[in-house]
Design an enzyme around this catalytic site. Sequence first.
Site, mmCIF file in Angstrom:
data_model
loop_
_atom_site.group_PDB
_atom_site.id
_atom_site.type_symbol
_atom_site.label_atom_id
_atom_site.label_comp_id
_atom_site.label_asym_id
_atom_site.label_seq_id
_atom_site.Cartn_x
_atom_site.Cartn_y
_atom_site.Cartn_z
ATOM 1 C CE LYS A 54 -2.962 -3.172 0.380
ATOM 2 N NZ LYS A 54 -1.979 -4.221 0.667
ATOM 3 C CB SER A 98 -2.444 -11.693 -1.187
ATOM 4 O OG SER A 98 -1.050 -11.735 -1.409
#
Length: 575
Positions: free
Chosen positions: A140, A488
């Site tokens: 992120k 993911s």
Amino acid sequence: MAKQKKSSSPSPKRSDAHRQFSGPMLDGPDRAASRGMLYPVGFKTADFAKSIVGVASTWSMVTPCNMHIDRLAKEAAKGVDAAGGKAIEFNTITISDGISMGTEGMKYSLVSREVIADSIETVVGCEGMDGVLAIGGCDKNMPGCVMAMARLNRPAVFVYGGTIQPGCHDGKDVDIVSIFEAIGKHSAGEIGDRELEGVTAAAIPGPGACGGMYTANTMASAIEALGMSLPNSSAQAAISDEKMMDCLDAGAAVVNLIGRNIRPRDIMTRKAFENAITLVTALGGSTNAVLHLLAMAQAASVKLSIDDFTRIGKRVPVLADLKPSGAHVMQRLIDIGGTLPLMRMLFDKGLLHGDCLTVTGQTVAENLKRVRPSYPKGQTVVRGFDNPIKKDGHLVILYGNLAPEGAVAKISGKEGLQFDGTARVFESEEKAMKAILARRVKKGDVVVIRGEGPKGGPGMREMLGPTSAIMGQGLGKDVALITDGRFSGGSHGFVIGHITPEAFVGGPIALIENGDPISIDAEKREITLGISKKELEDRRKNWRQPKPNHTRGVLAKYAKLVSSASEGAVTDGNL
């Protein structure tokens, strides 16, 4: 009476172009207090005539992805200072997906992207910095940094912290996903406690981001193709001379951009985003690229949609044989030359826009001019166009009565192109994981995990635990998994995420019942719930929105502000 000596201003006039933001904050007698605050942090009088560059570091001992970034930040600051600017280092947060995965803590993961963007924007905007260099090491960090750059629109360069070296267990490369898949094998009785702990202890040997073409390496590659980092920044080991030089050069590059008044929105054009999607596709990158590139484009006021991934995917093949679906870790791509030869190959095929500006101050075509359009003979990491891993893109956008606003699948071809099964519905990731590990999920099931969307979770958790457990149990071709959450970059198998509208707002995924037939067709790009329109409407009439999981704090604020996954799950899109 002695004539009073005039004091000279320690800084230039406010009109200096290279100090557009720092000048009004620091120049003149009335700004003496501001200058006074900077002397004790290392400023000399001469520094007030220089462009001020914020060096945003995501250093933290929370995760190995970022544990080395303090050293990289200092090297980048040296590069700024040596080029005639004045660097000021500051920190922002990072979190660890790998640690929090499968827990309530994972709900903060996507939220952290917004916090990172907000915090960098806040510091740079508040302190009147003329440029920004940001260093990210985990999933992120990267989109968060670039979103802040796009919002601020001040000269900026992104530096990737670099990939981890692979671990070694029984003579094979292993990484974080190897641990998650070992958990599945352990639950199936294929391996014992000692083998599981052996993989766990060996998989993560030091600093750097997760070693496959997972989200960190995907987004680093995307940002390089976007033009916001220096050539090959995405394909360097975290601990290497090349990465230290990348930081030093990036510092000088920011100062050059300030001098030439080249700004992020000059670089982050629609064509540049198309370049990013093209490289992500060729590399077989993470589904999170869809979410993050949409968010970055929104911050740059560029119109980009999920359908652009379909359009580009129709003409761009998957060429790189990288984990999780493929055989190799990122280090093996680095060993043969990194991303640049692949970009040159794509450019020569007319698949990249060569006229896009980059942070070098040159275009993509100019950056690639001296790059060889091939890799060493005998390597097996990147294939040619005559023998692709997949002839078209792996990021497949699906529509249908189950996802009227879209869903995202990662279809490598190895798991098949169609799946028909019956629904096994779970209201959370934890409940699904418990059933999978207890071997209650069987061949032909479509595992439905709902209530995990941006608003419903909130935070759109990644389903690495369930997908890896399914793969570890050998059910990758026999069980599908769909969710309004996300995956993911390490997830693989027949998995479809980002289903919109999400369950919390009454999307069709909220109306699925156990035993419902579900059909997924990656070739037709359809996902269908096999019940009548009347039955679906009857269920909708009886549906009631669940109570929010969080009513105070960061997660509650995020849930109130966040847009849908098909719009990038951003928090400033509707302001």
